[in-house]
Write an enzyme that holds these catalytic residues in place. Structure first.
Site, PDB file in Angstrom:
ATOM      1  N   ASP A  23      78.909  80.927  38.567  1.00  0.00           N
ATOM      2  CA  ASP A  23      78.792  79.662  38.731  1.00  0.00           C
ATOM      3  C   ASP A  23      79.860  78.965  38.053  1.00  0.00           C
ATOM      4  OD1 ASP A  23      77.864  79.920  36.114  1.00  0.00           O
ATOM      5  OD2 ASP A  23      75.769  79.655  36.786  1.00  0.00           O
ATOM      6  N   ASN A  55      63.220  77.100  32.626  1.00  0.00           N
ATOM      7  CA  ASN A  55      62.239  76.851  33.518  1.00  0.00           C
ATOM      8  C   ASN A  55      62.248  77.961  34.785  1.00  0.00           C
ATOM      9  OD1 ASN A  55      64.857  76.558  34.798  1.00  0.00           O
ATOM     10  ND2 ASN A  55      64.621  74.222  35.115  1.00  0.00           N
ATOM     11  N   HIS A 106      65.013  79.334  36.228  1.00  0.00           N
ATOM     12  CA  HIS A 106      66.309  79.346  37.180  1.00  0.00           C
ATOM     13  C   HIS A 106      67.146  80.349  36.590  1.00  0.00           C
ATOM     14  CE1 HIS A 106      68.399  77.036  33.826  1.00  0.00           C
ATOM     15  NE2 HIS A 106      69.403  77.821  34.384  1.00  0.00           N
ATOM     16  N   GLU A 129      67.900  76.136  40.720  1.00  0.00           N
ATOM     17  CA  GLU A 129      66.605  75.675  39.987  1.00  0.00           C
ATOM     18  C   GLU A 129      65.054  75.836  40.953  1.00  0.00           C
ATOM     19  OE1 GLU A 129      66.794  74.359  37.200  1.00  0.00           O
ATOM     20  OE2 GLU A 129      69.000  73.600  36.945  1.00  0.00           O
TER      21      GLU A 129
END
Length: 245
Positions: A66, A133, A135, A140
């Protein structure tokens, strides 16, 4: 999916690096795709040490998962991380270095460009970290499991994590990221997820013992035979270990 439990961050880094090193040493034209941030720093240190000790990466292609949207030389970018933690520290460079351009003004064109690279260079291994969380990359919670490379909006939890990792203020923190989707991530021949620290314990429990759902993005890995998960004791502290014996 195979789960390996290790003692601490150092052992997690060693186990993860062993998988990368084996590919570099046994493949004619190895293709490695890395993640960045706190999780893989130990792996980068081991890789740099081995290159200085004679490990040949001149036939290797290295790419990334990314890239943040922002100036190329910003402190938080994947490009900056890769040069500071690898490319600027070694004398022999990889055969190919492929980075996503987060400073581009043409997002669609950049996505298409990088997708073409992914098609030309099949990844032998994809390294991942786990967000608090759940991800992976910038996929996400709520991202469909059939996602392909896209421009992602960060949740507040990810923004706060980025602020902490790079010691930057809220106004200076990126809120978007170009990321491989689940489709591209799972196309790698081997997918390795590294997790360390008590602050990741809830995410690990949700990932391994909760439902397989886009609400916990990493749960998509549970049905993947090509995935290895390496978790240290603190990150595994909320798990029912008996299930994994």
């Amino acid at each position: 999916m195979k789960v390996l439990f290790v003692k601490d961050y150092a052992e997690m880094s060693e186990k993860g690096y062993e998988l990368i090193k084996e590919i570099i040493e046994t493949k004619e034209e190895p293709v490695i795709s890395m993640t960045t941030g706190g999780t893989p720093r130990g792996i980068f240190k081991l890789l740099v040490e081995d290159i200085h000790n004679g490990l040949d990466i001149s036939h290797t292609t290295i790419m990334n998962l990314d890239e943040y949207i922002g100036p190329r030389d910003a402190a938080y970018t994947v490009r900056t991380f890769m040069y500071q933690n690898l490319y600027d520290l070694i004398n022999v460079q990889p055969h190919n270095i492929f980075l996503i351009d987060g400073a581009t003004e043409d997002i669609e064109n950049e996505i298409n460009r990088y997708k073409e690279i992914l098609q030309l260079y099949a990844r032998d291994i994809q390294i991942l970290g786990l967000g608090t969380n759940g991800h992976i990359g910038a996929n996400e919670p709520g991202t469909p499991f059939d996602s392909t490379m896209f421009l992602a909006e960060h949740t507040e939890a990810t923004i706060q994590s980025t602020m902490k990792e790079y010691n930057i203020e809220r106004n200076d923190t990126p809120t978007q990221m170009l990321t491989l989707g689940f489709t591209e991530i799972l196309e790698a021949k081997k997918v390795v997820l590294l997790v360390s620290g008590k602050h990741k314990a809830k995410a690990v429990r949700d990932f391994l013992e909760g439902d397989i759902t886009p609400a916990c993005p990493a749960s998509v890995l549970r049905n993947c035979e090509n995935t290895i998960v390496i978790i240290d004791e603190e990150a595994a502290s909320l798990l029912d270990k008996a299930k994994y014996l």
